[in-house]
Design an enzyme around this catalytic site. Structure first.
Site, PDB file in Angstrom:
ATOM      1  N   CYS A 108       0.855  -1.196   0.000  1.00  0.00           N
ATOM      2  CA  CYS A 108       0.000   0.000   0.000  1.00  0.00           C
ATOM      3  C   CYS A 108       0.891   1.246   0.000  1.00  0.00           C
ATOM      4  O   CYS A 108       1.871   1.316   0.738  1.00  0.00           O
ATOM      5  CB  CYS A 108      -0.894  -0.016   1.240  1.00  0.00           C
ATOM      6  SG  CYS A 108      -2.001   1.404   1.300  1.00  0.00           S
ATOM      7  N   CYS A 129       0.642   4.330   7.050  1.00  0.00           N
ATOM      8  CA  CYS A 129      -0.007   4.158   8.363  1.00  0.00           C
ATOM      9  C   CYS A 129       0.915   3.360   9.301  1.00  0.00           C
ATOM     10  O   CYS A 129       1.268   2.208   8.989  1.00  0.00           O
ATOM     11  CB  CYS A 129      -1.347   3.456   8.205  1.00  0.00           C
ATOM     12  SG  CYS A 129      -2.395   4.245   6.949  1.00  0.00           S
ATOM     13  N   CYS A 174       0.221  -0.336  10.331  1.00  0.00           N
ATOM     14  CA  CYS A 174      -0.314  -1.297   9.364  1.00  0.00           C
ATOM     15  C   CYS A 174       0.753  -2.163   8.688  1.00  0.00           C
ATOM     16  O   CYS A 174       1.687  -1.654   8.050  1.00  0.00           O
ATOM     17  CB  CYS A 174      -1.112  -0.553   8.298  1.00  0.00           C
ATOM     18  SG  CYS A 174      -1.919  -1.702   7.151  1.00  0.00           S
ATOM     19  N   CYS A 211     -16.955  -8.514   5.111  1.00  0.00           N
ATOM     20  CA  CYS A 211     -16.223  -7.256   4.893  1.00  0.00           C
ATOM     21  C   CYS A 211     -14.976  -7.531   4.056  1.00  0.00           C
ATOM     22  O   CYS A 211     -14.171  -8.386   4.419  1.00  0.00           O
ATOM     23  CB  CYS A 211     -15.779  -6.664   6.222  1.00  0.00           C
ATOM     24  SG  CYS A 211     -17.098  -6.531   7.419  1.00  0.00           S
ATOM     25  N   CYS A 239     -19.729  -5.113   3.339  1.00  0.00           N
ATOM     26  CA  CYS A 239     -18.963  -3.950   3.798  1.00  0.00           C
ATOM     27  C   CYS A 239     -17.641  -3.997   3.047  1.00  0.00           C
ATOM     28  O   CYS A 239     -17.089  -5.084   2.862  1.00  0.00           O
ATOM     29  CB  CYS A 239     -18.719  -4.040   5.302  1.00  0.00           C
ATOM     30  SG  CYS A 239     -17.713  -2.672   5.929  1.00  0.00           S
ATOM     31  N   CYS A 258     -19.242   2.992   8.350  1.00  0.00           N
ATOM     32  CA  CYS A 258     -18.540   2.236   9.388  1.00  0.00           C
ATOM     33  C   CYS A 258     -17.251   3.014   9.652  1.00  0.00           C
ATOM     34  O   CYS A 258     -16.391   3.094   8.771  1.00  0.00           O
ATOM     35  CB  CYS A 258     -18.241   0.816   8.901  1.00  0.00           C
ATOM     36  SG  CYS A 258     -17.202  -0.133  10.031  1.00  0.00           S
ATOM     37  N   ARG A 262     -18.260  -1.994  17.506  1.00  0.00           N
ATOM     38  CA  ARG A 262     -17.674  -3.272  17.105  1.00  0.00           C
ATOM     39  C   ARG A 262     -16.360  -3.503  17.852  1.00  0.00           C
ATOM     40  O   ARG A 262     -15.442  -2.678  17.760  1.00  0.00           O
ATOM     41  CB  ARG A 262     -17.405  -3.270  15.593  1.00  0.00           C
ATOM     42  CG  ARG A 262     -18.603  -2.820  14.781  1.00  0.00           C
ATOM     43  CD  ARG A 262     -18.234  -2.620  13.328  1.00  0.00           C
ATOM     44  NE  ARG A 262     -17.776  -3.859  12.759  1.00  0.00           N
ATOM     45  CZ  ARG A 262     -18.592  -4.809  12.314  1.00  0.00           C
ATOM     46  NH1 ARG A 262     -19.889  -4.643  12.373  1.00  0.00           N
ATOM     47  NH2 ARG A 262     -18.108  -5.906  11.805  1.00  0.00           N
TER      48      ARG A 262
HETATM   49  N1  SAM Z   1      -6.625   0.659   2.939  1.00  0.00           N
HETATM   50  C1  SAM Z   1      -7.883   0.979   3.478  1.00  0.00           C
HETATM   51  C2  SAM Z   1      -7.823   2.187   4.361  1.00  0.00           C
HETATM   52  O1  SAM Z   1      -7.058   2.218   5.314  1.00  0.00           O
HETATM   53  O2  SAM Z   1      -8.566   3.125   4.131  1.00  0.00           O
HETATM   54  C3  SAM Z   1      -8.571  -0.152   4.181  1.00  0.00           C
HETATM   55  C4  SAM Z   1      -7.845  -1.205   4.960  1.00  0.00           C
HETATM   56  S1  SAM Z   1      -7.227  -0.773   6.565  1.00  0.00           S
HETATM   57  C5  SAM Z   1      -6.396  -2.232   6.995  1.00  0.00           C
HETATM   58  C6  SAM Z   1      -8.651  -0.641   7.629  1.00  0.00           C
HETATM   59  C7  SAM Z   1      -8.409  -0.277   9.089  1.00  0.00           C
HETATM   60  O3  SAM Z   1      -7.833  -1.375   9.771  1.00  0.00           O
HETATM   61  C8  SAM Z   1      -7.469   0.869   9.395  1.00  0.00           C
HETATM   62  O4  SAM Z   1      -8.061   2.119   9.236  1.00  0.00           O
HETATM   63  C9  SAM Z   1      -7.116   0.604  10.844  1.00  0.00           C
HETATM   64  O5  SAM Z   1      -8.004   1.293  11.712  1.00  0.00           O
HETATM   65  C10 SAM Z   1      -7.290  -0.902  10.985  1.00  0.00           C
HETATM   66  N2  SAM Z   1      -5.975  -1.538  11.220  1.00  0.00           N
HETATM   67  C11 SAM Z   1      -4.991  -1.713  10.319  1.00  0.00           C
HETATM   68  N3  SAM Z   1      -3.908  -2.290  10.885  1.00  0.00           N
HETATM   69  C12 SAM Z   1      -4.225  -2.489  12.189  1.00  0.00           C
HETATM   70  C13 SAM Z   1      -3.513  -3.037  13.310  1.00  0.00           C
HETATM   71  N4  SAM Z   1      -2.271  -3.463  13.211  1.00  0.00           N
HETATM   72  N5  SAM Z   1      -4.144  -3.097  14.497  1.00  0.00           N
HETATM   73  C14 SAM Z   1      -5.416  -2.641  14.621  1.00  0.00           C
HETATM   74  N6  SAM Z   1      -6.131  -2.110  13.609  1.00  0.00           N
HETATM   75  C15 SAM Z   1      -5.544  -2.023  12.410  1.00  0.00           C
HETATM   76 FE1  SF4 Z   2      -2.829   1.165   3.399  1.00  0.00          FE
HETATM   77 FE2  SF4 Z   2      -2.870  -0.122   5.709  1.00  0.00          FE
HETATM   78 FE3  SF4 Z   2      -3.077   2.505   5.676  1.00  0.00          FE
HETATM   79 FE4  SF4 Z   2      -5.131   0.996   4.749  1.00  0.00          FE
HETATM   80  S1  SF4 Z   2      -4.365   1.080   6.847  1.00  0.00           S
HETATM   81  S2  SF4 Z   2      -4.261   2.832   3.818  1.00  0.00           S
HETATM   82  S3  SF4 Z   2      -3.965  -0.710   3.882  1.00  0.00           S
HETATM   83  S4  SF4 Z   2      -1.289   1.334   4.997  1.00  0.00           S
END
Ligand code: SAM
Ligand code: SF4
Ligand code: DTB
Length: 320
Positions: free
Chosen positions: A54, A58, A61, A99, A130, A190, A262
């Site tokens: 990606c 973040c 992530c 989802c 979702c 959501c 949730r």
């Molecule tokens: N890429 C898309 C986005 O972020 O808009 C969707 C996928 S992303 C994995 C969805 C959500 O998963 C993130 O906004 C975050 O809140 C949650 N998430 C991701 N990694 C995580 C982690 N290590 N622990 C807890 N929540 C996590």
């Molecule tokens: Fe990309 Fe992960 Fe951020 Fe979603 S949460 S935008 S998958 S880096």
């Protein structure tokens, strides 16, 4: 019916956080049972339809292409047949919502067309849908509404103030803009975030205020406990005290009385007793199946044993 408010102040939320734990739980649970059956839990499953690389950074992530040291099996956009097979299996396990998540900053129109096909077929199986694909344009939200999508997940993640220490490639305002487009297209929202990323208690308060003071509360509010993944910048964040995590659930329940809260990522690291207190405080939904997107979740057989022991029933919770 509890009144819905959109004008929460920091002082009011500080007062909620200062309540004795038992008093807070009592208030949250009372509101919960006024609006929901407290013995029901809605079950969802997650499927990562495109994993890793990606472009966003973040800090929590594992799917970010910026965190090179993370061990992750990357995968291009999955084919529809596999997605449908996974959705059928999810329904058999007892999920009412499916989802799908993709590690994109935003989908191309071509990718979106493929996802729309998936949404239509998953709905045809009899599951709520979702998806979470990153930022969207107005025509894309309209196309998703037209396809019958039930929920779009897009998280604010944390407070406006703490956000830039977690993510630098997408602004808070961009997230709010996507949420507004989704809302205006008539898709259920959501939206939630993550606790345990090194944020202060005041950041948690401000994060909840951002959610509760949106023009309309998200129908679904995922509260994730950070799943620490080695190689991500936040892997060694200070763990949250369980009682402080439960407080966030309870206060989210009080501030957004009609939303489904949730209990999302992080259950594998929680004791059964902690999860029960989260349900009592107002969490009405969990993810089942042993993977979330890229990290593990409790085994479904263990979850089912646990829910049976509690006498919990499971059901679909689409807002009427
Ligand atoms: N890429 C898309 C986005 O972020 O808009 C969707 C996928 S992303 C994995 C969805 C959500 O998963 C993130 O906004 C975050 O809140 C949650 N998430 C991701 N990694 C995580 C982690 N290590 N622990 C807890 N929540 C996590
Ligand atoms: Fe990309 Fe992960 Fe951020 Fe979603 S949460 S935008 S998958 S880096
Ligand atoms: C959300 O708030 N939690 C889910 C869902 N929205 C997409 C994702 C949790 C991901 C946890 C880390 C992982 O497995 O990648």
């Amino acid at each position: 019916m509890t009144r819905t408010r959109h004008n929460w102040t920091l002082d009011e939320v500080k007062d909620l956080f200062a309540l004795p734990f038992i008093e807070l739980l009592f208030q949250a649970h009372s509101i919960h049972r006024q609006n929901f059956n407290p013995n029901y839990l809605q079950l969802s499953t997650l499927l990562s339809i495109k994993t890793g690389t990606c472009p966003e950074d973040c800090g929590y992530c594992p799917q970010s292409g910026h965190h090179k040291k993370v061990e992750l099996k990357k995968q291009k956009l999955m084919n529809k047949e596999l997605v449908i097979a996974k959705a059928k299996a999810a329904k058999q396990q007892g999920a009412s919502r499916f989802c799908m998540g993709a590690a994109w900053r935003s989908p191309t129109d071509q990718d979106l067309a493929t996802v729309i096909d998936m949404v239509k077929e998953v709905k045809a199986i009899g599951l709520e849908t979702c998806i979470t694909l990153g930022m969207l344009t107005k025509p894309q939200t309209e196309a998703l509404k037209e396809a019958g999508l039930d929920f779009y997940n897009h998280n604010l993640d944390t407070s406006r103030e703490y956000y830039p220490t977690v993510i630098t490639t997408r602004t808070y305002q961009e997230r709010l803009d996507t949420l507004e487009l989704v809302r205006n297209a008539g898709i259920n929202v959501c939206c939630g975030g993550i606790i345990g990323m090194g944020e202060t208690v005041e950041d948690r308060m401000k994060f909840l205020i951002e959610l509760a003071n949106l023009p309309k509360h998200p129908e679904s509010v995922p509260i994730n406990h950070l799943v620490s993944v080695e190689g991500t910048p936040l892997a060694h964040s200070k763990p949250v005290e369980p009682l402080n995590f439960i407080r966030v659930i309870a206060i989210a329940r009080i501030m957004m009385p009609h939303s489904i809260i949730r209990l999302s990522a992080g259950r594998l690291q929680m004791s059964d007793e902690m999860q029960v207190l989260c349900f009592y405080a107002g969490a009405g939904s969990i993810f089942i199946e042993n993977v979330l997107l890229a990290t593990p979740n409790p085994e479904t057989v263990d979850d089912m044993g646990f829910l049976n022991a509690l006498g919990m029933e499971t059901s679909s919770c689409l807002p009427s």
